[in-house]
Structures are given as structure tokens and as C-alpha cells.
Design a protein around this motif. Structure first.
Motif, PDB file in Angstrom:
ATOM      1  N   GLY A 111       0.798  -1.227   0.000  1.00 20.33           N
ATOM      2  CA  GLY A 111       0.000   0.000   0.000  1.00 20.33           C
ATOM      3  C   GLY A 111       0.827   1.271   0.000  1.00 20.33           C
ATOM      4  N   VAL A 113       4.139   3.434  -1.656  1.00 18.37           N
ATOM      5  CA  VAL A 113       5.073   3.490  -2.799  1.00 18.37           C
ATOM      6  C   VAL A 113       6.327   4.320  -2.504  1.00 18.37           C
ATOM      7  N   HIS A 114       6.422   4.877  -1.305  1.00 16.04           N
ATOM      8  CA  HIS A 114       7.593   5.703  -0.990  1.00 16.04           C
ATOM      9  C   HIS A 114       8.837   4.809  -0.925  1.00 16.04           C
ATOM     10  N   ASP A 115       9.901   5.220  -1.600  1.00 11.25           N
ATOM     11  CA  ASP A 115      11.107   4.377  -1.541  1.00 11.25           C
ATOM     12  C   ASP A 115      12.420   5.148  -1.442  1.00 11.25           C
ATOM     13  N   GLY A 117      13.617   6.963   1.032  1.00  5.26           N
ATOM     14  CA  GLY A 117      14.236   6.677   2.341  1.00  5.26           C
ATOM     15  C   GLY A 117      14.756   5.256   2.424  1.00  5.26           C
ATOM     16  N   SER A 159       9.716  -0.972   5.796  1.00  4.39           N
ATOM     17  CA  SER A 159       9.616   0.488   5.773  1.00  4.39           C
ATOM     18  C   SER A 159       8.172   0.896   5.525  1.00  4.39           C
ATOM     19  N   PHE A 161       5.835   4.757   5.252  1.00  2.13           N
ATOM     20  CA  PHE A 161       5.980   6.218   5.248  1.00  2.13           C
ATOM     21  C   PHE A 161       4.657   6.949   5.431  1.00  2.13           C
ATOM     22  N   LEU A 162       3.588   6.161   5.551  1.00  2.00           N
ATOM     23  CA  LEU A 162       2.260   6.749   5.724  1.00  2.00           C
ATOM     24  C   LEU A 162       1.655   6.201   7.015  1.00  2.00           C
ATOM     25  N   THR A 163       0.922   7.046   7.733  1.00  5.55           N
ATOM     26  CA  THR A 163       0.270   6.536   8.947  1.00  5.55           C
ATOM     27  C   THR A 163      -0.718   5.423   8.580  1.00  5.55           C
ATOM     28  N   GLY A 191      10.837   4.280   8.965  1.00  6.50           N
ATOM     29  CA  GLY A 191      10.058   5.126   8.063  1.00  6.50           C
ATOM     30  C   GLY A 191       9.626   6.368   8.812  1.00  6.50           C
ATOM     31  N   ALA A 192       9.345   7.429   8.064  1.00  7.49           N
ATOM     32  CA  ALA A 192       9.123   8.747   8.662  1.00  7.49           C
ATOM     33  C   ALA A 192       8.161   8.775   9.858  1.00  7.49           C
ATOM     34  N   ALA A 208      14.934   2.163  13.807  1.00  7.49           N
ATOM     35  CA  ALA A 208      15.917   3.232  13.638  1.00  7.49           C
ATOM     36  C   ALA A 208      15.244   4.412  12.945  1.00  7.49           C
ATOM     37  N   ALA A 211      18.913   6.410   8.236  1.00  6.62           N
ATOM     38  CA  ALA A 211      19.773   5.403   7.607  1.00  6.62           C
ATOM     39  C   ALA A 211      21.023   5.110   8.435  1.00  6.62           C
TER      40      ALA A 211
HETATM   41 CO1  B1M Z   1       4.151  11.186  -0.065  1.00  5.37          CO
HETATM   42  N1  B1M Z   1       3.549  11.550   1.774  1.00  5.37           N
HETATM   43  N2  B1M Z   1       2.403  10.586  -0.482  1.00  5.37           N
HETATM   44  N3  B1M Z   1       4.917  10.982  -1.788  1.00  5.37           N
HETATM   45  N4  B1M Z   1       5.722  12.117   0.557  1.00  5.37           N
HETATM   46  C1  B1M Z   1       4.618  12.005   2.717  1.00  5.37           C
HETATM   47  C2  B1M Z   1       5.225  10.798   3.421  1.00  5.37           C
HETATM   48  C3  B1M Z   1       3.787  12.965   3.673  1.00  5.37           C
HETATM   49  C4  B1M Z   1       4.371  13.085   5.086  1.00  5.37           C
HETATM   50  C5  B1M Z   1       3.635  14.360   3.004  1.00  5.37           C
HETATM   51  C6  B1M Z   1       2.809  15.290   3.857  1.00  5.37           C
HETATM   52  O1  B1M Z   1       1.623  15.220   3.840  1.00  5.37           O
HETATM   53  N5  B1M Z   1       3.447  16.183   4.573  1.00  5.37           N
HETATM   54  C7  B1M Z   1       2.370  12.290   3.619  1.00  5.37           C
HETATM   55  C8  B1M Z   1       2.108  11.233   4.687  1.00  5.37           C
HETATM   56  C9  B1M Z   1       1.200  11.723   5.776  1.00  5.37           C
HETATM   57  C10 B1M Z   1       0.969  10.653   6.783  1.00  5.37           C
HETATM   58  O2  B1M Z   1       0.663   9.554   6.486  1.00  5.37           O
HETATM   59  N6  B1M Z   1       1.093  11.055   8.039  1.00  5.37           N
HETATM   60  C11 B1M Z   1       2.377  11.738   2.219  1.00  5.37           C
HETATM   61  C12 B1M Z   1       1.205  11.417   1.507  1.00  5.37           C
HETATM   62  C13 B1M Z   1      -0.106  11.776   2.197  1.00  5.37           C
HETATM   63  C14 B1M Z   1       1.231  10.829   0.242  1.00  5.37           C
HETATM   64  C15 B1M Z   1       0.052  10.393  -0.611  1.00  5.37           C
HETATM   65  C16 B1M Z   1      -1.097   9.720   0.144  1.00  5.37           C
HETATM   66  C17 B1M Z   1      -0.416  11.661  -1.361  1.00  5.37           C
HETATM   67  C18 B1M Z   1      -1.650  11.439  -2.180  1.00  5.37           C
HETATM   68  O3  B1M Z   1      -1.613  10.714  -3.149  1.00  5.37           O
HETATM   69  N7  B1M Z   1      -2.711  12.084  -1.753  1.00  5.37           N
HETATM   70  C19 B1M Z   1       0.695   9.430  -1.632  1.00  5.37           C
HETATM   71  C20 B1M Z   1       0.686   7.997  -1.136  1.00  5.37           C
HETATM   72  C21 B1M Z   1       1.151   7.025  -2.201  1.00  5.37           C
HETATM   73  C22 B1M Z   1       1.311   5.651  -1.573  1.00  5.37           C
HETATM   74  O4  B1M Z   1       2.345   5.364  -1.025  1.00  5.37           O
HETATM   75  N8  B1M Z   1       0.284   4.823  -1.680  1.00  5.37           N
HETATM   76  C23 B1M Z   1       2.093   9.976  -1.669  1.00  5.37           C
HETATM   77  C24 B1M Z   1       2.946   9.878  -2.773  1.00  5.37           C
HETATM   78  C25 B1M Z   1       4.217  10.402  -2.837  1.00  5.37           C
HETATM   79  C26 B1M Z   1       5.087  10.400  -4.092  1.00  5.37           C
HETATM   80  C27 B1M Z   1       4.926   9.133  -4.932  1.00  5.37           C
HETATM   81  C28 B1M Z   1       4.718  11.611  -4.925  1.00  5.37           C
HETATM   82  C29 B1M Z   1       6.506  10.654  -3.517  1.00  5.37           C
HETATM   83  C30 B1M Z   1       7.294   9.361  -3.262  1.00  5.37           C
HETATM   84  C31 B1M Z   1       8.403   9.151  -4.269  1.00  5.37           C
HETATM   85  C32 B1M Z   1       9.270   7.986  -3.867  1.00  5.37           C
HETATM   86  O5  B1M Z   1       9.496   7.696  -2.738  1.00  5.37           O
HETATM   87  N9  B1M Z   1       9.742   7.315  -4.893  1.00  5.37           N
HETATM   88  C33 B1M Z   1       6.182  11.279  -2.177  1.00  5.37           C
HETATM   89  C34 B1M Z   1       7.118  12.014  -1.413  1.00  5.37           C
HETATM   90  C35 B1M Z   1       8.451  12.331  -2.091  1.00  5.37           C
HETATM   91  C36 B1M Z   1       6.838  12.426  -0.099  1.00  5.37           C
HETATM   92  C37 B1M Z   1       7.695  13.312   0.809  1.00  5.37           C
HETATM   93  C38 B1M Z   1       7.577  14.731   0.274  1.00  5.37           C
HETATM   94  C39 B1M Z   1       9.164  12.965   0.931  1.00  5.37           C
HETATM   95  C40 B1M Z   1       9.453  11.530   1.427  1.00  5.37           C
HETATM   96  C41 B1M Z   1      10.951  11.282   1.385  1.00  5.37           C
HETATM   97  O6  B1M Z   1      11.456  10.705   0.431  1.00  5.37           O
HETATM   98  N10 B1M Z   1      11.673  11.790   2.382  1.00  5.37           N
HETATM   99  C42 B1M Z   1       6.974  13.111   2.201  1.00  5.37           C
HETATM  100  C43 B1M Z   1       7.013  14.376   3.027  1.00  5.37           C
HETATM  101  C44 B1M Z   1       8.159  14.399   3.991  1.00  5.37           C
HETATM  102  O7  B1M Z   1       8.692  13.361   4.394  1.00  5.37           O
HETATM  103  N11 B1M Z   1       8.540  15.568   4.371  1.00  5.37           N
HETATM  104  C45 B1M Z   1       5.688  12.506   1.831  1.00  5.37           C
HETATM  105  C46 B1M Z   1      13.140  11.720   2.425  1.00  5.37           C
HETATM  106  C47 B1M Z   1      13.607  10.384   2.983  1.00  5.37           C
HETATM  107  C48 B1M Z   1      15.143  10.314   2.886  1.00  5.37           C
HETATM  108  O8  B1M Z   1      13.241  10.317   4.335  1.00  5.37           O
HETATM  109  O9  B1M Z   1      11.470   8.678   3.843  1.00  5.37           O
HETATM  110  O10 B1M Z   1      11.790   9.530   6.204  1.00  5.37           O
HETATM  111  P1  B1M Z   1      12.385   9.132   4.919  1.00  5.37           P
HETATM  112  O11 B1M Z   1      13.423   7.946   5.205  1.00  5.37           O
HETATM  113  C49 B1M Z   1      14.336   7.989   6.296  1.00  5.37           C
HETATM  114  C50 B1M Z   1      13.791   7.403   7.590  1.00  5.37           C
HETATM  115  O12 B1M Z   1      12.389   7.275   7.607  1.00  5.37           O
HETATM  116  C51 B1M Z   1      14.525   6.101   7.766  1.00  5.37           C
HETATM  117  O13 B1M Z   1      15.748   6.302   7.061  1.00  5.37           O
HETATM  118  C52 B1M Z   1      15.502   7.115   5.913  1.00  5.37           C
HETATM  119  C53 B1M Z   1      16.775   7.848   5.561  1.00  5.37           C
HETATM  120  O14 B1M Z   1      17.321   8.545   6.658  1.00  5.37           O
HETATM  121  N12 B1M Z   1      13.968   4.841   7.293  1.00  5.37           N
HETATM  122  C54 B1M Z   1      14.241   3.663   7.919  1.00  5.37           C
HETATM  123  C55 B1M Z   1      13.240   4.569   6.202  1.00  5.37           C
HETATM  124  N13 B1M Z   1      13.000   3.276   6.099  1.00  5.37           N
HETATM  125  C56 B1M Z   1      13.607   2.677   7.141  1.00  5.37           C
HETATM  126  C57 B1M Z   1      13.678   1.330   7.513  1.00  5.37           C
HETATM  127  C58 B1M Z   1      14.384   1.004   8.676  1.00  5.37           C
HETATM  128  C59 B1M Z   1      15.014   1.986   9.436  1.00  5.37           C
HETATM  129  C60 B1M Z   1      14.960   3.321   9.064  1.00  5.37           C
HETATM  130  O15 B1M Z   1      14.497  -0.274   9.123  1.00  5.37           O
HETATM  131  C61 B1M Z   1      13.887  -1.316   8.388  1.00  5.37           C
END
Ligand code: B1M
Length: 231
Positions: A111, A113-115, A117, A159, A161-163, A191-192, A208, A211
């Protein structure tokens, strides 16, 4: 410190290592790739390029991130620069039989697609010496189970990334338990939106926040497991 200019025809091995360190740190991917090729052309060992320059540089990136001197963009560009060099070095390292620390099976839950991170975590894990098997995004519980049975990893990482997709952790744990593989593998989550409390609530072995911390936690969990159950 400034890295050596690529226009210099004859870089020494020391200059190549220094350049790889400096240019990975600032995420200069083309320069890192070029220096990697130059090092190999000079008959430098792939392990030397990896362990004496690329990994120390990524460790410094992680340290700066933890201190708040670097942020996600800096980590991403450094990770990408490292990934470019790893594409060249990975097959050579496999050939020379460099030992891996452990096997890490990784995937973004069903469910989701975020990748970005997850991929960054994978790069850091590979840089630290893990063999990473990446199942990609939208990974269903039964796919995790099948991959654990096939690859027998030390750690499986989920991982989210969505609640709305975090509850898939519990669904995955239930699937692992039902199929009898739960005790054969360490489970890490991240994940975030994920917290230590949430990880504890679903019964994961480790969490964690980023990364760099994931690499540290994965190493510690493997060490702990091997102390209890000798390989
Ligand atoms: Co979306 N998205 N997104 N998104 N997206 C977020 C996550 C969101 C916080 C934005 C917001 O509203 N402020 C929000 C989630 C809200 C919530 O659930 N609380 C959100 C939403 C709502 C959505 C959609 C539902 C939007 C929609 O369609 N209405 C949709 C969902 C699609 C789905 O998954 N079914 C969606 C889609 C997308 C894109 C496809 C456009 C794109 C993803 C592209 C991709 O990943 N290929 C996208 C993006 C880019 C984001 C934001 C802007 C950036 C995420 C990111 O890459 N961060 C994000 C907003 C934000 O985070 N500020 C957001 C950078 C990354 C390096 O950090 O992912 O945290 P992070 O990874 C970290 C840690 O989490 C950790 O280490 C990593 C590196 O330090 N970590 C682990 C990760 N995995 C780990 C595993 C581990 C340990 C640590 O052990 C196993």
C-alpha cells in the motif's frame, strides 16, 4: 581540504583516496565515479577504495547528520555518489569474495510506494558491508515470508511512510509467525512516521529513525543474536 583535480593526468593512490573521501562527502557523483575508475586503472584494490575512502566518508556523512550539520539532501547526494561507485565496485567485490557482515532483506510495505528513504538505507547498509536484498515497494506479507524462506536473511526490514500503511507491520509480523519463520530472523522497522513505541507495540526487534542509525542498530542486533546463537 580540496580534492585533486581530475584533469591531473597522474594522480597518486593517496590522492585518489583523498578525492574519493572528499567528493563523496559533498556528493560529487561524476567525480567519485571517475576517481573510482582511475583507482581501478592504477590496480588499486576495490576493498581499498571502499574501506579506506568511501565508507569512512559515508560514516562522516552519518556523523554530521547526527550532529545536525548535514540534512537529508546532503545525505541523499552523498549516498547517490557512493551508489555510483558501488555499481562499479559491487561485482568486483563479489569476485574477490569480500566478507559481508550479514544479509538484510528490505521492502516498503503493501500500500506504500515511498522508496527514497528505503533506498538510502539500503545504500548505507551496503556501504557498511551488508548484502541487501531489496523487494521494492508495495510488498505484501506473503512476499516477505516467501523471500525469508528463499534467502534466509539475518534481518528483515519493513519500511512505511504513511500513517495508513504502518499497520502493515503488524500484518507482516502475523504472517511471519503463522508461517513459522518469525524466530529465524531479526525484524527491524522504520520510516518517517514510525517511532520506537510503535516498533515495540508491533513486536519488532529494532527500530531506527534514519539510515545511519539503521546501520548501527542492524550491526548491534546481529552481534547480539550471534552471541546467543553461534553461527
Ligand atoms: Co508522499 N507523503 N504521499 N509521496 N511524501 C509524505 C510521506 C507525507 C508526510 C507528506 C505530507 O503530507 N506532509 C504524507 C504522509 C502523511 C501521513 O501519512 N502522516 C504523504 C502522503 C499523504 C502521500 C500520498 C497519500 C499523497 C496522495 O496521493 N494524496 C501518496 C501515497 C502514495 C502511496 O504510497 N500509496 C504519496 C505519494 C508520494 C510520491 C509518490 C509523490 C513521492 C514518493 C516518491 C518515492 O518515494 N519514490 C512522495 C514524497 C516524495 C513524499 C515526501 C515529500 C518525501 C518523502 C521522502 O522521500 N523523504 C513526504 C514528506 C516528507 O517526508 N517531508 C511525503 C526523504 C527520505 C530520505 O526520508 O522517507 O523519512 P524518509 O526515510 C528515512 C527514515 O524514515 C529512515 O531512514 C531514511 C533515511 O534517513 N527509514 C528507515 C526509512 N526506512 C527505514 C527502515 C528502517 C530503518 C529506518 O528499518 C527497516
Amino acid at each position: 581540504m580540496t580534492s585533486p583535480k581530475l584533469t591531473s593526468p597522474e594522480l597518486t593512490p593517496e590522492e585518489i583516496l583523498q578525492g574519493l573521501y572528499d567528493d563523496t562527502l559533498v556528493g560529487n557523483a561524476p567525480h567519485v565515479l571517475e576517481l573510482t575508475h582511475q583507482g581501478l586503472a592504477l590496480q588499486m584494490e576495490p576493498q581499498t577504495l571502499l574501506f579506506d575512502a568511501l565508507i569512512p566518508s559515508l560514516e562522516e556523512v552519518g556523523a554530521r547528520f547526527e550532529r545536525g550539520d548535514f540534512f537529508v539532501p546532503e545525505m541523499l547526494i552523498a549516498g547517490r555518489a557512493m551508489a555510483g561507485a558501488m555499481e562499479v565496485l559491487r561485482p568486483l567485490l563479489a569476485e574477490t569474495g569480500a566478507e559481508t557482515i550479514g544479509k538484510f532483506l528490505m521492502g516498503t510495505v503493501k500500500g506504500d510506494v515511498h522508496d527514497i528513504g528505503k533506498n538510502l538505507v539500503n545504500i548505507m547498509l551496503e556501504g557498511a558491508g551488508f548484502e541487501v536484498i531489496d523487494l521494492g515497494v508495495q510488498v505484501a506479507p506473503e512476499k516477505f515470508v516467501a523471500a525469508i524462506e528463499e534467502h534466509q536473511p539475518d534481518i528483515v526490514g519493513f519500511s512505511a511512510f504513511l500513517t495508513t500503511t504502518m499497520p502493515m507491520f503488524k500484518a507482516n509480523m502475523n504472517a511471519l509467525e503463522k508461517s513459522g519463520v518469525r524466530d529465524s530472523v531479526i525484524v527491524m522497522v522504520g520510516g518517517a512516521p514510525v517511532t520506537q513505541e510503535y516498533a515495540d507495540a508491533v513486536g519488532a526487534d529494532g527500530y531506527a529513525p534514519d539510515a545511519s542509525a539503521c546501520v548501527k542498530k542492524a550491526k548491534a542486533l546481529i552481534k547480539e543474536r550471534r552471541a546467543k546463537v553461534p553461527a
